[in-house]
Write an enzyme that holds these catalytic residues in place. Sequence first.
Site, PDB file in Angstrom:
ATOM      1  N   HIS A  58      38.027  43.458  32.249  1.00  0.00           N
ATOM      2  CA  HIS A  58      39.331  44.127  32.206  1.00  0.00           C
ATOM      3  C   HIS A  58      39.157  45.627  31.984  1.00  0.00           C
ATOM      4  O   HIS A  58      39.852  46.443  32.596  1.00  0.00           O
ATOM      5  CB  HIS A  58      40.174  43.553  31.065  1.00  0.00           C
ATOM      6  CG  HIS A  58      40.399  42.074  31.169  1.00  0.00           C
ATOM      7  ND1 HIS A  58      40.854  41.320  30.123  1.00  0.00           N
ATOM      8  CD2 HIS A  58      40.238  41.212  32.203  1.00  0.00           C
ATOM      9  CE1 HIS A  58      40.960  40.060  30.496  1.00  0.00           C
ATOM     10  NE2 HIS A  58      40.583  39.971  31.749  1.00  0.00           N
ATOM     11  N   CYS A  64      38.243  46.508  51.795  1.00  0.00           N
ATOM     12  CA  CYS A  64      38.599  47.005  50.470  1.00  0.00           C
ATOM     13  C   CYS A  64      37.490  46.647  49.492  1.00  0.00           C
ATOM     14  O   CYS A  64      37.047  45.505  49.447  1.00  0.00           O
ATOM     15  CB  CYS A  64      39.916  46.364  50.026  1.00  0.00           C
ATOM     16  SG  CYS A  64      40.365  46.727  48.321  1.00  0.00           S
TER      17      CYS A  64
END
Length: 746
Positions: free
Chosen positions: A362, A675
């Site tokens: 995260h 991407c």
Amino acid sequence: MTESLESESRKLLGRLRDTMAENAAGQARLDKITHLTADSMGTEVCSIYLFRDDETLELCATQGLNAAAVHQTRMKLGEGLVGRVARTGKIVNTADAPSERGFRYMPETGEEVFSSFLGVPIQRLGEKLGVLIVQSRTARQFTADEVYALEVVAMVLAEMAELGAFVGEGAALTARHTRPALLRGSTGQEGTAEGHVWLHEPRVVVTNPVADDPHRELERLHQAVEELRVSVDELLADTSDTEQMQVLEAYRMFANSKGWLRRMEEDISRGLSAEAAVEKEQSAARARMSQVADAYLRERLQDLDDLSNRLLRILTGQGKETGAAMPDDPILVARNIGPGELLEYGRKLRGVILEEGSVGSHAAIVARALAIPLVVNVERITVDALNGDHVMVDGDQGVVHLRPDESVVAAFRDKIAMQAQAQERYASIRHTPCVTDCGKTISLLMNAGLMADLPSLEGSGAEGVGLFRTELQFLIRNQMPKRTELVTLYKRVLDAAQDKRVVFRTLDIGSDKVLPYMKPQEEPNPALGWRAIRVGLDKPGVLRMQLQALLRAAAGKSLSVMFPFIAQYEEFTQARLEMDKAVAREERLGHELPTNIEIGAMLETPSLAFASKRFFEEVQFLSIGGNDLKQFFFAADRENERVRRRYDTLNVSFLTFLEGIVARCRESGTRLSFCGEDAGRPIEAMCLAAIGIDTLSMRPASIGPVKHLLMRTNIDEVKAVIDRARDAGDQSVRPAIMEYLRDRAV
């Protein structure tokens, strides 16, 4: 343990404390400590070896060996019995040292007449500082009480070293936390930064390792442990989250552990203060942690380490707020940090260094969103660094220069200056279309995940947002966001983008991205498990709520949505059906709809490349998720440093596979983009464009370098180089591409 032994131990520690209090040089203190220890333990020899660098120990003081050997005798980590203690962190206790495995005879010390050997590590919270040994002529094993006593002395030595009691001439007696250090980790987010350390959790400093009144110290310990137990019980009562409850239950188990408390009580009875007793047990736990391979046991030892920190803060009154002012150029240093905490710091940070973490954590996701360099897995950084230390972060190489010397500073600043000059060049082409030297137009988009990213849309020259990660708004909260909150956010994103296209990726959770309020799933391989669209289809409530929010936010505008981690055609049709239901519901409610809705998918699994022709005809656009696709293609976990760097994006087999996807998209008229991290690397981006991928999405800072190279490159020639390398049987086209660029001085 007899009262007499405890009394002798307290006497020795009292003498050590008096030595520390004397106004004497570091060498004099060390000399006196060896004399006191040898006298107290009834041995002919006591010696102190300290690290002069990460790999070398130096004899810094001795009672009983040849005094001329002090600061002359050195050994490598693992060399001899002393080196073995230093390397393993384990005690060596032998009655016949010369016959021990690895024994090394040091003729300059005159130690050949001493048979018995006892060596214990000098360490503090997992940081190895040196080795304390005693020796005697008589061949005997030292008793458990003698071993324990020497451990206590070593612990006090570590605390005294932390307080700067042994500063003197020579590398081994350099003041701690003043030496330059080169620390290596893994790249979490590329970029370079210079600044000063800001510790997320300042270390607790124990200023009173030795105490006069053991009864008073025992009382302080018991009061602090009781306060700790009450606080853990209160936290347990206030939480309903299963994962947090499991951690807190482990805390409660340790807080009520009789063995843990008994060991600290014994340390206090030997003469240590309550704080020093806690830290001694904490150091032992960290030493065990470094030897344990089992992940579950390591987590439990980590729990004990965290609990010890809580107990130390209760005893010392040293909280996270120390009164120190954050520097103007803070580089955040932490063992680990959650996304919400990192966002609270925001863009004031120059960089982040984590002792743990991972490339997909995260914190890494947020660091990328904030465009700040991040280096993870930097061992010992929270131990080595102090608030205010000068530090340089090289996120490109995964390197940290702590307290760098002048030559490193000069070289690093040259690198930063060169990058700044390059950015100025890139600024001049910011609004120039990306057209290659052979006339091909390449569309360059940016990745985003926060409102804070959107100003980069204009500044970077991106033509739009190729990937907006919607999960960040879920990860940084302690509860599920409301639909109205998401509508507001998504509307602000579209307004900030003005007329530029924004592709919203629906919630991509699971694997390494677990919501704080989501029940954790114990999976043997979460990257291949219940994640992304699989969660959305099995638990459609959140997916439906998110699609409704997107439709309302895009009312009267164009909306592009793509579903993550689609592995087969059926998953796409099920997800698209949820969108159809959401549109129908909005129509029934009389809400204004988007003027146009595009539905796409992320191609992150090799299986989707071989989906039916019907899938390619129905999906309106595809985005290759390069990070996941590459790890699944090569069966190489991208968070495993041992394997992830073995495989090259420019590997012939991977490029050939991508060319197959390009061909299928051309046949069906499906728009295709790439991407991921590789899209933002100029060499890789050039090759992706050469094989026919004409839309690339990357972090904003990468757009300038990629555009700069593409505009000066004939990608038809690059394609020819790739084909020749493939025909020649090369494993990777990288060498041939680099030779091509060198020859043309591109």
